[in-house]
Design a protein around this motif. Sequence first.
Motif, PDB file in Angstrom:
ATOM      1  N   UNK A   1      16.773 -32.054  -0.762  1.00  0.00           N
ATOM      2  CA  UNK A   1      15.544 -32.107  -1.569  1.00  0.00           C
ATOM      3  C   UNK A   1      15.113 -33.521  -1.946  1.00  0.00           C
ATOM      4  N   UNK A   2      16.082 -34.396  -2.248  1.00  0.00           N
ATOM      5  CA  UNK A   2      15.687 -35.782  -2.579  1.00  0.00           C
ATOM      6  C   UNK A   2      14.964 -36.436  -1.408  1.00  0.00           C
ATOM      7  N   UNK A   3      15.539 -36.246  -0.222  1.00  0.00           N
ATOM      8  CA  UNK A   3      14.936 -36.844   0.966  1.00  0.00           C
ATOM      9  C   UNK A   3      13.562 -36.247   1.241  1.00  0.00           C
TER      10      UNK A   3
ATOM     11  N   UNK B   1      11.459 -34.968  -0.867  1.00  0.00           N
ATOM     12  CA  UNK B   1      10.499 -35.521  -1.833  1.00  0.00           C
ATOM     13  C   UNK B   1      10.066 -36.911  -1.406  1.00  0.00           C
TER      14      UNK B   1
END
Lengths: 599, 599
Positions: free
Chosen positions: B14-16, B18
């Motif tokens: 999810x961080x990537x 985003x």
Amino acid sequence: MINTFCRTPLWEASRTLSAVAGGFQPADLVITHANLVNVCTHEIMEDISVAVSCGRIALVGNADHCVGEATEVVDAAGQYLAPGFLDGHIHVESSMMSVGEYARAVIPHGTVGIYMDPHEICNVLGLDGVKCMLEDASRTPLKAMLTTPSCVPAVPGFEDTGSSIGPEQIAETMNWKACVGLGEMMNFPGVLSSSDHAHDIIGATLKAGKIVTGHYSLPETGKGLNAYIASGVRCCHESTRMEDALAKMRLGMYAMLREGSAWHDLKEVARCITEHQIDTRFAVLVSDDAHPHTLLSQGHLDHIVRRAAEEGIDAITAIQMVTINCAQCFQMDHDLGSVAPGKCADLVLIDNLTDLNVTKVWIDGELTAENGVMLKDMPPYAYPDWATHSMHIGETITKDTFRIPADKSEETVRVIEVIPAKVGSLERHAVLRSSKGFLESDPAQDVLKTVVFERHHNTGKKGFGFVRGFGITCGAMASTVAHDAHNLLVIGTNDDDMALAANTLIQCGGGMTAVQNGKVLGTVALPIAGLMNDLSAEEMSRMVEKLENAWRQIGCSMPSPFMTMALIPLACLPELRLTDRGLVDCTAFRFVPLKTDSK
Amino acid sequence: MINTFCRTPLWEASRTLSAVAGGFQPADLVITHANLVNVCTHEIMEDISVAVSCGRIALVGNADHCVGEATEVVDAAGQYLAPGFLDGHIHVESSMMSVGEYARAVIPHGTVGIYMDPHEICNVLGLDGVKCMLEDASRTPLKAMLTTPSCVPAVPGFEDTGSSIGPEQIAETMNWKACVGLGEMMNFPGVLSSSDHAHDIIGATLKAGKIVTGHYSLPETGKGLNAYIASGVRCCHESTRMEDALAKMRLGMYAMLREGSAWHDLKEVARCITEHQIDTRFAVLVSDDAHPHTLLSQGHLDHIVRRAAEEGIDAITAIQMVTINCAQCFQMDHDLGSVAPGKCADLVLIDNLTDLNVTKVWIDGELTAENGVMLKDMPPYAYPDWATHSMHIGETITKDTFRIPADKSEETVRVIEVIPAKVGSLERHAVLRSSKGFLESDPAQDVLKTVVFERHHNTGKKGFGFVRGFGITCGAMASTVAHDAHNLLVIGTNDDDMALAANTLIQCGGGMTAVQNGKVLGTVALPIAGLMNDLSAEEMSRMVEKLENAWRQIGCSMPSPFMTMALIPLACLPELRLTDRGLVDCTAFRFVPLKTDSK
């Protein structure tokens, strides 16, 4: 997801349901001659019977063979039978009522389940407070499903809250039986900037196989919205423009269209359905907030369905939006949201699809409300002492507490200008004359002294500021409903009345009050966490009305002034806010001094 | 439900995602200028780009800012981009191919995921055999999701299978990563009669929060269907009448409309959609079975979507029926079934919505097939020895093995009369003359000796019978694809050829063969459990074609004779069947003697 909100899990009831459907064992209840609102196929089906056993639906169709001697038979006489309504996003605290009394108010309107985000109590009392609300809820027939508050505190570093919740606590709550997901992830800046804290909180929810609910309030449907959804946020109730709601659905996000007591989005956002020939399975109707007066005078989801119909959404579609669509959003459609075999017997009977008067409500197969009245007695629930004594202010408040020393005979101060019925505020500046060496409110300029007292940990912290926009000409008002830290907020024209207002709330455990010339004109006591009261909706509504009169008496003509007041400390909204730590510039996210010439 | 079929769990990506959506980090892949088939809103959206990272979709819309130096950019040039297709119910064994080769055959047609019910191998090799298929599947890009076989054996007490699965084993498999639910619950009589065994198997699945798939083949939509659905069965692929499929959807059951190689239900059942203005979210298209020739000549789900369109279902709706509807049925729509941020980048590019030629297939963001050809190499997988040596017959088969002693010079025997291209059979009687004290086949009456040999546990059990309807005039045929126990079935005009046919299959580890006058005319070797071969679809198709020619050579004009033959031992279908334990009257569910005058 395993739903623990039904009277009997399906795997315990299935043998009996089979036997009842097959006619080998009588049903507990058979409803006959109904016009079924079939939300699965979007049809009205005439002259349908429904057989119920173990709190679940055994059969839909012709149920003559399910009737035995002990079977209760209810003739629907052509009324419309629909699945019980589900509110996909609600803060019960906004009603100022305990969950028990909230349940008593909404069930007669057809609401059988709510997805509640007890964000407010969590800021005051932490997860222990959330547990109290769940205990309170468990005595009611209402299916109160928890989405764990995701952003406590809402604006870390800028306010003092009663509690702070991190990814570990979030993960812990995902094991709670009542927890079905994560409450609105307001920290969208954190999500968009790949913050570990934000993504760990979402991740803890996803790992548990549960639902992440959202809050994306930017009028931006490109990279920001995509980034937010890509992180696993499944729904959002913050669309105020039609194009926002439409964009969300197109990106596979459930668009929760809101029609609450304070926020009336539906007129605008319903256009995403009425002006586009789209599949509406991703559209849900929610309240977000509901005041006692609204619940009494207009209703709850029944009112919102009517409003949707007024905006041109066909009635069956609107009912899908508070039943199956919501259940599918939370992946609980195997238990909730449709009138179908095996599902919980959560049913509403409606006189007709125009007026949408709910005449009967069954929850888990039991007749729970009829003609607007809740039929079930609830065992009493007493919130524990620590929950009803949440005012922990580290000093004795007197008029002197409110003194702001002046350095000069005239000083320019920052002023928070509130905008009636809007969430935003503006930063203004005003020149105040020193009076005996102190800065005072200046009602002539509509500039009122405002103080926020930390009330959770006896720290004695307090922040000073001035507001404009309330139009108060005398007296003072105070509130412990002051988002999201819910510290004690006091606004007034003079220090004596401000002290009285503050002490009135300290004495009653929190709430909202208006005073004038040493006299308390009206108080809504909210002893549960300074947010709620366990009185009925009727009593709460009367108290609120009295307070609103008091408000007008001291000169305020603003609609819903306490709503506007409650947002003064909310440091995630632009432009200028006041917390117990001081004035916050909410565009630059930094503290700023009260006096413009200070550093 | 946690989906373990994606390259990266969302909480790790999810961080990537985003960052990629926000333009802070380049995407791995950007597909530009696509006409998006938006299955969420049922729209075609023009000139859409999709950005992919970590095998998931980061952004849908304008992705210019996601392109970096290392980003692969694919210009869709106006072709239609849809979610990868999902087959909601398939027995891979019906293709006679290993899962690996099956994957290679279906992926180029746009299939990215299957919900497989390895019922056949489980009857032969038990859960160990199922594990082999999962290992085979795990080397492929295809998302092969397990629904654990629910009815092994299919007809307890009437046949000997290689394995037997009870509620405890079912519960154990629910902990397997690959398991998403329960395979088709064929034991609807058990469900309807509140059998503990049937309900415990369903209950073990529901307790695990997984999906129970169904098989309700009665043309009855009242109490029986209600009882079945009330037990928690979520979907059913056995509707052959339009009204059955419609009734299921109205009762909240996913109607899986079938268009397989053998069963062509769509012409009839598509009418539930084309003739009714209903919400189609509960409609799914499935294959159930797929022969190599069908996969090569017509396709897989692409073919079924085309067929749906031919029947008048609009193309977007038909695509919803193999994407989002299927994913929602299995409550896996948070990962699969739509082109939306956060979802797996399982994508198909289609030239146009009429011909529906799949030009590119991405799975987890990797280009996996292009213009009908699978691009990915798969590591080899060898089924273990015990899986490829499953012929355990407790005697040496010679022509004498097939002798049926006659008690009189003429005897009346029961005959199974098969009906071409139908699953039913009829009980007939025929008079046979004794030849040297034995009863023999009588091709003149089209009455052929038939023997079923137990082949799992060397018990030496065998059942004798006669069949009519194949029209064989000489030679013999044998098969180990003999539902559901998959014992060795031999049919022939003379004992010599029957022995040759049986021994041919024993030697090659199982399969299907036709022999004549001591010569093997054609054999499809199926050494994996006697059910499958790890050759390619092309090679399998050639072998099958050769066998079909052999079949015609010995006199059979029936279409798909092996399909019909395979059902001879299936003792849950009317009227008369033959298992290794003997002839079964499948209306009274009892064994009956071969000779009508025996007790």
